[in-house]
Scaffold this motif. Structure first.
Motif, PDB file in Angstrom:
ATOM      1  N   HIS A 205     -49.875 -16.138  37.865  1.00 26.33           N
ATOM      2  CA  HIS A 205     -49.213 -16.379  39.143  1.00 26.33           C
ATOM      3  C   HIS A 205     -50.258 -16.391  40.239  1.00 26.33           C
ATOM      4  O   HIS A 205     -51.375 -15.918  40.046  1.00 26.33           O
ATOM      5  CB  HIS A 205     -48.187 -15.273  39.420  1.00 26.33           C
ATOM      6  N   ASP A 206     -49.863 -16.895  41.393  1.00 27.24           N
ATOM      7  CA  ASP A 206     -50.772 -16.883  42.534  1.00 27.24           C
ATOM      8  C   ASP A 206     -51.197 -15.457  42.848  1.00 27.24           C
ATOM      9  O   ASP A 206     -50.388 -14.534  42.814  1.00 27.24           O
ATOM     10  CB  ASP A 206     -50.049 -17.464  43.757  1.00 27.24           C
TER      11      ASP A 206
ATOM     12  N   LEU B 113     -47.382 -18.874  50.172  1.00 27.09           N
ATOM     13  CA  LEU B 113     -46.678 -19.209  48.927  1.00 27.09           C
ATOM     14  C   LEU B 113     -45.704 -20.369  49.153  1.00 27.09           C
ATOM     15  O   LEU B 113     -45.578 -21.260  48.305  1.00 27.09           O
ATOM     16  CB  LEU B 113     -45.933 -17.974  48.386  1.00 27.09           C
TER      17      LEU B 113
ATOM     18  N   LEU C  89     -47.780 -23.484  49.337  1.00 32.16           N
ATOM     19  CA  LEU C  89     -48.235 -23.870  47.993  1.00 32.16           C
ATOM     20  C   LEU C  89     -47.110 -24.567  47.225  1.00 32.16           C
ATOM     21  O   LEU C  89     -47.339 -25.573  46.545  1.00 32.16           O
ATOM     22  CB  LEU C  89     -48.721 -22.633  47.223  1.00 32.16           C
TER      23      LEU C  89
ATOM     24  N   ASN D 141     -54.857 -26.681  41.144  1.00 31.32           N
ATOM     25  CA  ASN D 141     -53.811 -25.668  41.090  1.00 31.32           C
ATOM     26  C   ASN D 141     -54.349 -24.335  40.561  1.00 31.32           C
ATOM     27  O   ASN D 141     -53.993 -23.269  41.061  1.00 31.32           O
ATOM     28  CB  ASN D 141     -52.666 -26.183  40.208  1.00 31.32           C
TER      29      ASN D 141
ATOM     30  N   TRP E 149     -56.435 -22.677  43.316  1.00 33.82           N
ATOM     31  CA  TRP E 149     -55.554 -22.045  44.305  1.00 33.82           C
ATOM     32  C   TRP E 149     -54.959 -20.758  43.744  1.00 33.82           C
ATOM     33  O   TRP E 149     -54.955 -19.724  44.404  1.00 33.82           O
ATOM     34  CB  TRP E 149     -54.399 -22.994  44.662  1.00 33.82           C
ATOM     35  N   ARG E 150     -54.443 -20.834  42.529  1.00 33.82           N
ATOM     36  CA  ARG E 150     -53.755 -19.700  41.911  1.00 33.82           C
ATOM     37  C   ARG E 150     -54.659 -18.480  41.816  1.00 33.82           C
ATOM     38  O   ARG E 150     -54.231 -17.358  42.068  1.00 33.82           O
ATOM     39  CB  ARG E 150     -53.309 -20.142  40.506  1.00 33.82           C
TER      40      ARG E 150
ATOM     41  N   TRP F 255     -58.676 -16.380  51.001  1.00 34.59           N
ATOM     42  CA  TRP F 255     -57.909 -17.443  51.662  1.00 34.59           C
ATOM     43  C   TRP F 255     -58.242 -17.536  53.152  1.00 34.59           C
ATOM     44  O   TRP F 255     -57.979 -18.541  53.789  1.00 34.59           O
ATOM     45  CB  TRP F 255     -56.402 -17.208  51.499  1.00 34.59           C
TER      46      TRP F 255
END
Ligand code: ZN
Length: 251
Positions: free
Chosen positions: A5-6, A14, A17, A113, A116-117, A124
């Motif tokens: 998961h992120d 979120l 995203l 992806n 990012w995750r 960030w």
């Protein structure tokens, strides 16, 4: 260990995203609806076939992933070494075989992806630089990508329209576009009214302005330079209907 998961728990991030991932899925759907020979057809962008659009979206994911690697490691990795390299890459990508082009889109999207995750919460906020030279927090890359996938899905010109784009994305796009006009002073004599959202932009105080009116989707389509089919325009003074002027450039 790779997270499933992120890593970020920021609700706003979120949500952003999710919007970018939905946009990627939307682009993938429109791309999958095109046959290999359809890829040779024209896109809505002057001089670009659907191959160019697909290659651009693939290389854009790689470029955005470089910014996330930069945010994660602190080692500067720009989106593109230069605008020439970016353009050359797209021209080259457009010549790939259909299967290679589809793989480029798929693999680059999956890679971005994962980047990012797995980006830790605090990273960030690290500063990176866009291709236009803007210094932004890494979180801005999510919007940068979202905007690309949603809008270029329409540019594939096989049925997607601005009405398919979520309202939140359209509203932010319009802010970006009208903000660019304002910064350059190119919105003089031009007022924009969004009928279904009670929004107005541009030279709204002037009686000498041409007023362009339409729904949010139609206004963004026109403002982004993708067509004026859904908007109406009224000339200053006389109040007579006229064809909508070309929207000022925004990129
Ligand atoms: Zn683009």
């Amino acid at each position: 260990m790779v997270a499933r998961h992120d890593l970020t728990t920021d609700p706003e991030l979120l949500a952003a995203l999710l919007q970018a991932r939905r946009g990627t899925a939307f682009f993938a759907r429109k791309l999958n609806e095109l046959s290999d020979s359809d890829l040779d057809g024209a896109s809505l962008l002057p001089g670009w076939t659907r191959r160019h659009v697909t290659a651009h979206i693939g290389y854009n994911a790689r470029a955005v992933a470089r910014l996330i690697e930069w945010a994660a490691t602190g080692v500067e990795t720009p989106m593109y070494p230069s605008p020439e390299v970016r353009n050359h890459e797209i021209e080259f990508g457009a010549t790939l075989s259909p299967i290679a082009l589809r793989h480029l889109f798929d693999h680059s999207a999956v890679h971005l992806n994962v980047e990012w995750r797995d980006l830790p919460e605090d990273a960030w906020r690290h500063t990176v630089r866009t291709a236009q030279g803007r210094e932004v927090p890494a979180s801005e890359t999510v919007w940068m990508r979202s905007r690309e996938v949603w809008m270029h899905a329409v540019d594939l010109d096989n049925g997607a329209s601005f009405r398919d784009i979520p309202v939140a994305v359209l509203e932010r796009l319009l802010l970006d576009i009208t903000g660019a006009w304002k910064a350059r002073g190119t919105d003089k004599g031009l007022a924009v009214k969004v009928t279904d959202r009670d929004l107005a932009f541009g030279d709204t105080a002037s009686v000498d302005a041409t007023v362009v009116t339409g729904t949010l989707a139609a206004i963004v389509e026109w403002a982004a330079g993708r067509g004026d089919g859904g908007v109406t325009a009224v000339a200053p003074g006389t109040g007579a209907a006229r064809t909508a002027p070309a929207a000022p450039k925004w990129i």
